[in-house]
Scaffold this active site. Structure first.
Site: not given
Ligand code: GLN
Ligand code: ZN
Length: 761
Positions: A19, A437-438, A567, A605, A647, A649, A700
């Site tokens: 890298r 969301i976590g 992923w 998620d 969830h 994104c 974001h």
């Molecule tokens: N639970 C994860 C977080 O809050 C969800 C991340 C994601 O949606 N990419 O980081």
């Molecule tokens: Zn997300």
């Protein structure tokens, strides 16, 4: 002197085996090194790549595979498609380029989006009626000369004009009805000009990449493809052209490729050989060189040489001249597996970029000189294939019999209304429940603790103590703010997929298997090589610890099977639907253990649900079927009273919207702050009638939304969704944000919710 393509790869990684480019870029961006030093690092990397590709024995070495950031951005700059907001900054050429990629204080960057169905992201060019193309930047020519000086003849690679325009977006001032493709003729003139210059410089071959034709295309787009390559093909003074497609089979674009008046085309024969079979019948390829892409550029498994040789045999009969290549650029795999200290048996099954180059060279020799000429090398290449096929450790009897015994009931829960009543009773949540969301911000301290554990500076017990302190802080903060459903904050997770892969059987992680995601960002996908099982609970201790600190409901946090596959590098020796079910069963066990430990809410998620969607619409249903089945298998093993969240994104569901209904989650959180809740109407339109948490805080951006702003978003949401189904939460996890902003934003969310509750009554 003319030479044939023989054996080649369509592209190569560029971030550096260690890298090096990432480090140099980041140092340059933070003003720690000068431009000259960055350019020096880049030049050294190019040199190493060219020399190693040539020395490995490739007959044709791709050039211009280097990029400081992204090949689409390079193409935009090559042809002068630089929006005025960047040229106005008055920066030097490299800084203008980086301003487009990353933005500056006053000007945001170009939009970034996924490169087809890979995990690579490109910058989206903006094209409008006023865009005036020119041959603005001649890096491609300079790099040809740079390689030439080193004694390596390269084949410059350019994104083709169609793919460039089809992946661009209309500039903001473009007006209704304008499509970037409307500018094809103007852009073509500049391609023609550049090809002429390359020809004059002695370039023999140029590669033009048109992966856009592995996806569904309209008749107009197909006609434009023909027109463009007729124009290019009929030029008097031009290099020979290798026209490539990759990431799938050609489908309806097949005739246009076969008949294009260019010397060579390449075909992604890993995706399938239907196209080849069809073309073999018509004799359409008899006058062309065909680069048979038989070595998979997107996965890390060694090539089954016998299978590849069969395909090459078939191809050889159908084409004028046969060349051997990769299915696509090797950009999507890590550099070199020999650098890894991993399980020695699994290691022999793997081929990263350097190993794939050798496979191409070997297959090239076998195709040209016959198998006997390279019998010993072929035998050597076969050994790991045979070993892997027979390896006990890729098959786990218990996992297989469990899979075989599955029945449709395993993916069913009781009717939603019944679950809902039970959950209301169990959880006693207020109307408009608030949650996150976590993840909470990953502080330097948390990262340091993880690094210290890895280096052996602290022991497991000390690390766990550190994490418990962090969890305690995060729970306390949420209580103080007044959120309703709390989380533990995920401090122990480096990455939402890697964490699980490290706790599951059937996966290995690499130390240096980095793949470029965008710009200087790299990911290290885990390798799923065998049957997947869960030796022991993965998250229960953390969740229980957090639940023990509060009277409020604590939400357990897991990554779903589709995202884990999306992923990772996934085994290719069984149907992906089966692999997905195995991962789903492991997650199902975890959900069950969380439930038994007293966790009443579990979120699974699936941010990658949409990104795995195949490029061809004809393949969508099959994908969505297994994806939905896997999610439901993971989440249907619980009692009615346990509330399952998911969830996603993004807010533009498009082709996956029905699948989101089919997931059957009790509550679905989605991105919505920027799109002002429009997504809720889309969900209503397909009859979605369960809990939904449209994000009211755009994580974001470092901006903290005011209470009034959140109130406005909540009102808009309440116009579309009855209060008894609406949840209040941010757009996504808070991991990348700082505590100051997060704390303020969450307070505003709770305040706005209180106001909304008092007015909805
Ligand atoms: N639970 C994860 C977080 O809050 C969800 C991340 C994601 O949606 N990419 O980081
Ligand atoms: Zn997300």
């Amino acid at each position: 002197m003319t030479s044939s393509i023989g054996s080649t790869v369509l592209g190569y990684p560029r971030i550096g085996p260690n890298r090096e480019l990432k480090r140099a870029l980041e140092r340059y961006w933070s003003s720690r090194i000068e431009e000259a030093e960055l350019r020096g690092v880049a030049q050294a990397l190019r040199k190493d790549t060219w020399l190693s590709l040539r020395d490995a024995g490739l007959d044709s070495v791709p050039g211009n595979t280097f990029s400081y950031y992204d090949q689409m951005l390079d193409t935009a700059v090559t042809f002068g498609a630089i929006p005025e907001r960047y040229t106005k900054l008055g920066l030097g050429s490299l800084d203008t380029y980086f301003a487009m990629a990353r933005g500056v204080e006053s000007v945001p960057p170009l939009e970034m989006t996924k490169w087809f169905d890979t995990n690579y992201h490109y910058l989206v060019p903006e094209i409008g009626p006023k865009t005036s193309f020119s041959v603005h930047d001649r890096t491609v020519l300079e790099q040809y000369r740079e390689a030439e000086k080193l004694g390596v003849t390269t084949r410059p690679v350019l994104v083709g004009p169609l793919t460039f325009l089809l992946l661009a977006k209309p500039a903001a001032d473009a007006g209704d009805g304008f499509k970037p493709l409307d500018k094809l003729d103007a852009l073509l003139e500049r391609y023609v000009e550049l090809l002429g210059e390359l020809h004059a410089a002695g370039v023999e071959w140029v590669q033009l990449d048109e992966p856009a034709f592995a996806a569904d295309r309209t008749a107009d787009e197909l006609a434009a493809l023909r027109r463009a390559y007729d124009t290019i093909g009929k030029l008097g003074n031009r290099p020979k052209i290798l026209l490539t497609e990759y990431f799938g089979e050609l489908g309806e674009a097949l005739p246009a490729f076969a008949e294009a008046p260019v010397e060579a085309i390449s075909l992604d024969l890993v995706a399938g050989t239907d196209a080849l079979d069809k073309l073999a019948k018509t004799g359409a390829l008899k006058k062309k060189t065909v680069v048979a892409g038989v070595v998979d550029g997107r996965n890390i498994w060694r090539t089954d040489v016998d299978q590849a040789l069969d395909v090459l045999d078939k191809a050889g009969k159908a084409v004028g001249e046969l060349a051997v290549g990769t299915s696509c650029s090797l950009l999507h795999v890590p550099y070199d597996v020999t650098a890894e200290e991993i399980d020695p048996q699994v290691k022999t099954w793997l081929a990263f970029a350097a190993q794939k180059v050798r496979e191409v060279v070997l297959l090239g020799k076998a195709a040209r000189q016959g198998k006997d000429a390279v019998a010993a090398e072929l035998a050597e290449a076969r050994a790991p294939i045979t070993d892997r096929a027979g390896a006990d450790r890729v098959r786990d009897k218990a996992v297989r019999s469990r899979l075989a015994a599955l029945s449709p009931e395993d993916t069913e829960r009781a009717p939603y209304e019944q679950r809902r009543t039970a959950q209301q009773k169990a959880l006693g949540l207020p109307v408009l429940p608030t949650t996150t969301i976590g993840s909470f911000p990953q502080t330097t301290d948390v990262r340091k603790a993880r690094a210290a554990l890895r280096k052996g500076e602290i022991d497991q017990a000390a690390y766990e103590q550190r994490m418990r302190e962090e969890i305690g802080r995060v729970v306390g903060l949420q209580e103080a703010i007044g959120l309703d459903v709390l989380v533990h904050g995920e401090p122990e997770r480096n990455d939402m997929v890697q964490y699980f892969s490290e706790h599951l059987e059937g996966f290995i992680s690499t130390a240096n298997g980095w793949v470029q995601s965008y710009g200087s960002r790299c990911v290290r996908p885990p390798i799923l090589f065998g049957d997947v099982s869960r030796p022991k609970p993965m998250t229960v201790e953390w969740a229980s610890y957090a639940q023990g600190l509060t009277q409020k409901a604590l939400k357990g946090m897991l990554t779903g099977p589709v995202t884990i596959l999306a992923w990772s590098f996934v085994r290719d020796d069984q149907p992906i639907a089966d692999t997905a079910k195995q991962v789903a069963l492991a997650i199902r066990d975890e959900v069950g253990d969380l439930e038994s430990a007293g966790i009443g809410v579990v979120q699974v998620d699936e941010p990658a649900l949409r990104e795995l969607l195949p490029l061809r619409s004809a393949e969508h249903q099959e994908y969505l079927d297994w994806a939905v089945t896997a999610f439901r298998l993971a989440t249907s093993g619980v009692q009615d009273r346990t509330q399952i969240h998911t969830h996603l994104c993004y807010s533009e569901f498009g082709d996956v919207i029905n699948a989101i209904v089919a997931l059957e989650a009790d509550v679905t959180s989605i991105e919505a702050a920027r799109s002002r809740m429009e997504v809720l109407e889309d969900l209503n339109a397909v009859g979605f009638a369960r809990g939904v948490g449209p994000g009211v805080y755009d994580i974001h951006s470092p901006r903290v939304p005011s209470t009034e702003e959140v109130t406005g978003l909540l009102r808009a949401a309440l116009d579309a969704v009855p209060a008894d189904r609406l949840w209040v939460n941010p757009d996504c996890g808070l991991k990348t944000r700082g505590y100051q902003e997060v704390e303020a934003a969450l307070k505003h969310i709770v305040d706005a919710t209180k106001t909304a509750r008092s007015t909805t009554g």
